[in-house]
Structures are given as structure tokens and as C-alpha cells.
Design an enzyme around this catalytic site. Sequence first.
Site, PDB file in Angstrom:
ATOM      1  N   LEU A 193       1.004  -1.244  -0.028  1.00 52.22           N
ATOM      2  CA  LEU A 193      -0.008   0.110   0.104  1.00 52.22           C
ATOM      3  C   LEU A 193       0.944   1.259  -0.201  1.00 52.22           C
ATOM      4  O   LEU A 193       2.004   1.295   0.712  1.00 52.22           O
ATOM      5  CB  LEU A 193      -0.774   0.075   1.222  1.00 52.22           C
ATOM      6  CG  LEU A 193      -1.925  -0.914   1.390  1.00 52.22           C
ATOM      7  CD1 LEU A 193      -2.716  -1.147   2.737  1.00 52.22           C
ATOM      8  CD2 LEU A 193      -2.924  -1.025   0.094  1.00 52.22           C
ATOM      9  N   ASP A 223      -7.978   6.762  10.136  1.00 49.19           N
ATOM     10  CA  ASP A 223      -7.324   6.827   8.734  1.00 49.19           C
ATOM     11  C   ASP A 223      -6.785   5.653   8.535  1.00 49.19           C
ATOM     12  O   ASP A 223      -5.960   4.879   8.942  1.00 49.19           O
ATOM     13  CB  ASP A 223      -6.001   7.792   8.945  1.00 49.19           C
ATOM     14  CG  ASP A 223      -6.444   9.221   9.245  1.00 49.19           C
ATOM     15  OD1 ASP A 223      -7.512   9.570   8.712  1.00 49.19           O
ATOM     16  OD2 ASP A 223      -5.758   9.853  10.241  1.00 49.19           O
ATOM     17  N   LEU A 224      -7.503   4.991   7.241  1.00 53.01           N
ATOM     18  CA  LEU A 224      -7.282   3.552   7.057  1.00 53.01           C
ATOM     19  C   LEU A 224      -5.829   3.240   6.760  1.00 53.01           C
ATOM     20  O   LEU A 224      -5.210   3.904   6.046  1.00 53.01           O
ATOM     21  CB  LEU A 224      -7.940   3.388   5.722  1.00 53.01           C
ATOM     22  CG  LEU A 224      -7.759   1.796   5.217  1.00 53.01           C
ATOM     23  CD1 LEU A 224      -8.526   0.811   6.265  1.00 53.01           C
ATOM     24  CD2 LEU A 224      -8.473   1.734   4.027  1.00 53.01           C
ATOM     25  N   ASP A 225      -5.112   2.326   7.459  1.00 56.83           N
ATOM     26  CA  ASP A 225      -3.964   1.747   7.332  1.00 56.83           C
ATOM     27  C   ASP A 225      -2.633   2.817   7.489  1.00 56.83           C
ATOM     28  O   ASP A 225      -1.570   2.623   7.158  1.00 56.83           O
ATOM     29  CB  ASP A 225      -3.827   1.097   5.966  1.00 56.83           C
ATOM     30  CG  ASP A 225      -4.538  -0.270   5.839  1.00 56.83           C
ATOM     31  OD1 ASP A 225      -4.598  -0.762   6.734  1.00 56.83           O
ATOM     32  OD2 ASP A 225      -5.000  -0.323   4.821  1.00 56.83           O
ATOM     33  N   GLU A 226      -3.326   3.883   8.382  1.00 57.11           N
ATOM     34  CA  GLU A 226      -2.182   5.037   8.418  1.00 57.11           C
ATOM     35  C   GLU A 226      -1.836   5.108  10.164  1.00 57.11           C
ATOM     36  O   GLU A 226      -1.462   6.324  10.531  1.00 57.11           O
ATOM     37  CB  GLU A 226      -2.552   6.095   7.824  1.00 57.11           C
ATOM     38  CG  GLU A 226      -2.796   5.939   6.237  1.00 57.11           C
ATOM     39  CD  GLU A 226      -3.358   7.577   5.591  1.00 57.11           C
ATOM     40  OE1 GLU A 226      -3.172   8.248   6.516  1.00 57.11           O
ATOM     41  OE2 GLU A 226      -3.369   7.450   4.462  1.00 57.11           O
TER      42      GLU A 226
END
Length: 281
Positions: A193, A223-226
Site C-alpha cells: 500500500l 485513517d485507514l492503514d495509517e
Amino acid sequence: MTTEWVLTLSCPDRPGIVHAVAGVLAEHGGNITESQQFGDPASGLFFMRVQVAADAGRDALAAALAPVAERFGMTWELDAVGRRLRTLVLVSRAPHCLVDLLYRERYQDMPVDVVGVVGNHPDLADMAAFYGKPFHHVPVTKDTKAQAEGRLRELVAELDVELVVLARYMQILSDELCRDLQGKVINIHHSFLPSFKGARPYAQAHDRGVKLIGATSHYVTGDLDEGPIIEQDVERVDHSRAVADLVALGEDVERRTLARAVRWHAEHRVLLDGHRTVVFR
């Protein structure tokens, strides 16, 4: 009876913190067996993790530490070394991370107590049963997402859950749930990603001839995947690797990266520093 305690703390950096903490522990007969510290010049915060063997109980130590914590503006936590965190594991269909965590809990003394496994598909019910873990099938669709998260909240409360692990759980948690469980949910994903999103990321990576595959384990935020990263790892590959090879290597690096992140969290080795983490290994 002597007990080994682990103290973690963070506060604005200034002189005298270590002296004050060590003094309180010494006054209560504490013998420091491990100590690590870090001052972050970027945030101006000081971080510390101390293990101490003492005859004093938790209440006595906490009462003695409270004035010091107030004086220095500390965020702190005191726990028994090795106490197993009550953990809920969320899964979908991929078994590798779940199997690895359950194996490490049983045979490698990972300090977690998996009190339940939740799957949005029933595929891994037999695996949970093999390890003697209750399996809760909580389907998730676009129309039932709110009800499913309501059931997750019920399980967290009923089982007194301290840590939630997303072991390749292929659903996105709502912003509200992420906020309510801030710092208590750990996720794992491949490190392609944001380059290779969606279905079949390893096939996409193979098509582009990638030379590194990896995994990232992090705390979950809205915050998706952050969220703040706890651990990352990589494997080098070359042109001779087929898609199936990349998938197998990817699963291997995912499971070991997640296992390290969960262990370090359970051992109170991870402290939040804004969007970053301080990890005392």
C-alpha cells in the site's frame, strides 16, 4: 512475596525525571532489573520503561508514584510483568496470522489470553475450536455493519477485552469504534500500500516486478492503514518467484510481524508518541 512490575511513562522532558522515579522505587525496596528511556527532541517528550522487583504491592507503588506523576505531568501505567492481556482476535478467511498467534500463546509464552475469536465468515471456526477458543460468527454486510460493530462492542465489554487484534480481518472499522478503542487495536497488512490496492495485491506486485515484499503492523485509527506503526519487516524476491511464492512469503512475513507487534504491546514496550511509536525492545 516479591513481584516484578513494569512501569511505563511519558511526559514533557525535563531534568530530574529518572531520579524521581528511581527514588520512589528504591524507597519501596524496589530492585530495578531493566530500564530504558528516550527523549524525543521533535515532540519534546520523555519516554521510559522500567522493570522492578519489589515486595510492595501494586496499590502501594501506585500511591507512591502518583505525586511524582502529577509533578511531571506523566501519562503512566503500572502492571505485573508477564500478566496476560485479555485479547480478542478478529479474522476473515486467511488462517496464517490466527494460527501463529494461538500457537505462540500456547507454546511460546506470548503474554496474551485469547478470550475469543470473531469471524465475519465461519471458515476459521474449526481452527479456533482446535485451540479451545470460543468462536463468534459476526457477519458484516453494508446493511448490517452498525449491528456487527454493536456486537463487537458487546463482546469487548462482556469478555473484559484489553486488546483487539485484526489478524487479516478484511473489514474496515468505523471511525467511532477506532476512537473508542484507541491504542488497543493492532492491525497487519502487506506493505504494498498504497501502490497495489484491492484484490490480488501479490499478483499486481508480481506483474510490476517488485523486488521487496513486506508487512506493516500498526495501531488502528480512523485513517485507514495509517495508524502509528509498531513493526515492519521485508523479504527480498527476484524475477524467478511466481505469484504463489510471493503469497507464501507474504503470509510468512505478515504473521511474524504481527506476532512481534502483539508481543511488544503485551509486554508494555510500545508507547505512543503522536503519530509515531517508541518501541523499547
